[in-house]
Design a protein around this motif. Sequence first.
Motif, PDB file in Angstrom:
ATOM      1  N   THR A  25       0.838  -1.203   0.000  1.00  0.00           N
ATOM      2  CA  THR A  25       0.000   0.000   0.000  1.00  0.00           C
ATOM      3  C   THR A  25       0.874   1.254   0.000  1.00  0.00           C
ATOM      4  O   THR A  25       1.857   1.350   0.749  1.00  0.00           O
ATOM      5  CB  THR A  25      -0.912   0.025   1.255  1.00  0.00           C
ATOM      6  OG1 THR A  25      -1.674  -1.175   1.299  1.00  0.00           O
ATOM      7  CG2 THR A  25      -1.842   1.224   1.232  1.00  0.00           C
ATOM      8  N   LYS A  26       0.515   2.219  -0.840  1.00  0.00           N
ATOM      9  CA  LYS A  26       1.187   3.529  -0.864  1.00  0.00           C
ATOM     10  C   LYS A  26       0.512   4.418   0.177  1.00  0.00           C
ATOM     11  O   LYS A  26      -0.718   4.524   0.195  1.00  0.00           O
ATOM     12  CB  LYS A  26       1.074   4.185  -2.246  1.00  0.00           C
ATOM     13  CG  LYS A  26       1.593   3.338  -3.382  1.00  0.00           C
ATOM     14  CD  LYS A  26       3.082   3.194  -3.363  1.00  0.00           C
ATOM     15  CE  LYS A  26       3.584   2.464  -4.604  1.00  0.00           C
ATOM     16  NZ  LYS A  26       4.970   2.012  -4.446  1.00  0.00           N
ATOM     17  N   VAL A  27       1.305   5.046   1.033  1.00  0.00           N
ATOM     18  CA  VAL A  27       0.765   5.860   2.118  1.00  0.00           C
ATOM     19  C   VAL A  27       1.566   7.152   2.253  1.00  0.00           C
ATOM     20  O   VAL A  27       2.594   7.331   1.606  1.00  0.00           O
ATOM     21  CB  VAL A  27       0.810   5.092   3.466  1.00  0.00           C
ATOM     22  CG1 VAL A  27      -0.078   3.849   3.422  1.00  0.00           C
ATOM     23  CG2 VAL A  27       2.236   4.715   3.845  1.00  0.00           C
ATOM     24  N   THR A  28       1.077   8.029   3.120  1.00  0.00           N
ATOM     25  CA  THR A  28       1.801   9.237   3.501  1.00  0.00           C
ATOM     26  C   THR A  28       2.082   9.146   4.992  1.00  0.00           C
ATOM     27  O   THR A  28       1.182   8.830   5.778  1.00  0.00           O
ATOM     28  CB  THR A  28       0.972  10.505   3.199  1.00  0.00           C
ATOM     29  OG1 THR A  28       0.695  10.536   1.789  1.00  0.00           O
ATOM     30  CG2 THR A  28       1.724  11.764   3.587  1.00  0.00           C
ATOM     31  N   THR A  46       5.849   3.275   1.162  1.00  0.00           N
ATOM     32  CA  THR A  46       5.224   2.013   0.775  1.00  0.00           C
ATOM     33  C   THR A  46       5.329   1.057   1.956  1.00  0.00           C
ATOM     34  O   THR A  46       6.407   0.910   2.542  1.00  0.00           O
ATOM     35  CB  THR A  46       5.945   1.400  -0.446  1.00  0.00           C
ATOM     36  OG1 THR A  46       5.929   2.343  -1.515  1.00  0.00           O
ATOM     37  CG2 THR A  46       5.264   0.119  -0.899  1.00  0.00           C
ATOM     38  N   ILE A  47       4.221   0.423   2.293  1.00  0.00           N
ATOM     39  CA  ILE A  47       4.206  -0.548   3.387  1.00  0.00           C
ATOM     40  C   ILE A  47       4.943  -1.806   2.939  1.00  0.00           C
ATOM     41  O   ILE A  47       4.622  -2.382   1.906  1.00  0.00           O
ATOM     42  CB  ILE A  47       2.758  -0.913   3.797  1.00  0.00           C
ATOM     43  CG1 ILE A  47       1.965   0.342   4.213  1.00  0.00           C
ATOM     44  CG2 ILE A  47       2.761  -1.985   4.884  1.00  0.00           C
ATOM     45  CD1 ILE A  47       2.442   1.043   5.449  1.00  0.00           C
ATOM     46  N   MET A  76       6.519  -1.574   8.915  1.00  0.00           N
ATOM     47  CA  MET A  76       7.853  -1.338   8.383  1.00  0.00           C
ATOM     48  C   MET A  76       7.616  -0.700   7.011  1.00  0.00           C
ATOM     49  O   MET A  76       6.747  -1.171   6.262  1.00  0.00           O
ATOM     50  CB  MET A  76       8.584  -2.672   8.259  1.00  0.00           C
ATOM     51  CG  MET A  76      10.069  -2.594   8.238  1.00  0.00           C
ATOM     52  SD  MET A  76      10.861  -4.182   8.692  1.00  0.00           S
ATOM     53  CE  MET A  76      10.274  -5.274   7.424  1.00  0.00           C
ATOM     54  N   VAL A  77       8.354   0.364   6.684  1.00  0.00           N
ATOM     55  CA  VAL A  77       8.081   1.105   5.452  1.00  0.00           C
ATOM     56  C   VAL A  77       9.356   1.433   4.680  1.00  0.00           C
ATOM     57  O   VAL A  77      10.441   1.526   5.252  1.00  0.00           O
ATOM     58  CB  VAL A  77       7.334   2.438   5.751  1.00  0.00           C
ATOM     59  CG1 VAL A  77       5.955   2.172   6.331  1.00  0.00           C
ATOM     60  CG2 VAL A  77       8.135   3.349   6.676  1.00  0.00           C
ATOM     61  N   ASP A  78       9.166   1.596   3.373  1.00  0.00           N
ATOM     62  CA  ASP A  78      10.192   2.198   2.511  1.00  0.00           C
ATOM     63  C   ASP A  78       9.716   3.611   2.228  1.00  0.00           C
ATOM     64  O   ASP A  78       8.537   3.815   1.906  1.00  0.00           O
ATOM     65  CB  ASP A  78      10.293   1.456   1.168  1.00  0.00           C
ATOM     66  CG  ASP A  78      10.891   0.060   1.283  1.00  0.00           C
ATOM     67  OD1 ASP A  78      11.381  -0.293   2.372  1.00  0.00           O
ATOM     68  OD2 ASP A  78      10.843  -0.676   0.282  1.00  0.00           O
ATOM     69  N   GLN A 130      -1.302   7.865   6.929  1.00  0.00           N
ATOM     70  CA  GLN A 130      -2.590   8.173   6.303  1.00  0.00           C
ATOM     71  C   GLN A 130      -2.539   7.736   4.852  1.00  0.00           C
ATOM     72  O   GLN A 130      -1.453   7.559   4.296  1.00  0.00           O
ATOM     73  CB  GLN A 130      -2.924   9.653   6.448  1.00  0.00           C
ATOM     74  CG  GLN A 130      -1.949  10.600   5.782  1.00  0.00           C
ATOM     75  CD  GLN A 130      -2.287  12.054   6.097  1.00  0.00           C
ATOM     76  OE1 GLN A 130      -2.848  12.362   7.135  1.00  0.00           O
ATOM     77  NE2 GLN A 130      -1.917  12.946   5.197  1.00  0.00           N
ATOM     78  N   PRO A 131      -3.700   7.518   4.243  1.00  0.00           N
ATOM     79  CA  PRO A 131      -3.695   7.096   2.842  1.00  0.00           C
ATOM     80  C   PRO A 131      -2.961   8.105   1.958  1.00  0.00           C
ATOM     81  O   PRO A 131      -2.987   9.312   2.222  1.00  0.00           O
ATOM     82  CB  PRO A 131      -5.184   7.038   2.471  1.00  0.00           C
ATOM     83  CG  PRO A 131      -5.898   6.883   3.785  1.00  0.00           C
ATOM     84  CD  PRO A 131      -5.065   7.628   4.786  1.00  0.00           C
ATOM     85  N   ALA A 132      -2.294   7.603   0.939  1.00  0.00           N
ATOM     86  CA  ALA A 132      -1.587   8.497   0.001  1.00  0.00           C
ATOM     87  C   ALA A 132      -2.607   9.385  -0.684  1.00  0.00           C
ATOM     88  O   ALA A 132      -3.696   8.938  -1.045  1.00  0.00           O
ATOM     89  CB  ALA A 132      -0.817   7.677  -1.018  1.00  0.00           C
TER      90      ALA A 132
END
Length: 199
Positions: A81-84, A99-100, A174-176, A196-198
Amino acid sequence: MRKHLTTAIAAGVLGGALVLTGCSTGGDQDQATPSSTSQHQGHGSGSSTGSDGGGMDHPMDGGPAPAGIEKATSPKYPVGTKVTLTADHMEGMDGAKATIVGAFDTYTYAVNFTPTTGGDPVKDHKWVVQEEIKDAGDQRLADGTEVTLEAEHMKGMKGAKATIASSTDETVYMVDYEADGMTMTNHKWVVESEIQPAS
């Protein structure tokens, strides 16, 4: 004649000093390059002590999740999932696109500790998970509990004595993400309320 000789010697000494200075500057730049590509500063409590670089270097690749950590069965933000990010653990993190790469169910702690390498104490370091605390067991640790860290998020962290400042049982991720023109991979950790959602 002596005046010309003195002037010539002074010019020679000055020229030699400039050459040596030029060499040493190049050497310093060469030495600085590897650390700037493999480390990222930050991870404090959002105060100036968090970004002074004194033992606060953070690896660009956080490595794998710790052994024994349980994957979340139905996370709000699944892997990919792409996030902010809304966390401000490190410079450039708040508002960064991410990215998760992992979602886990465990207890997650903010800790106070003094690095084993010396330097200023680190206050409210976010985050360390249950599986990164020596002999933590499977029960949630109370605020104020003194522990030994197994995490290696930054220099001087592994083996450091720490005190639990606060904890949460939110899903932890964990995120990139990219910040300050650098890509951080497998960054540990951000909790669900810091995402939060991208847009």
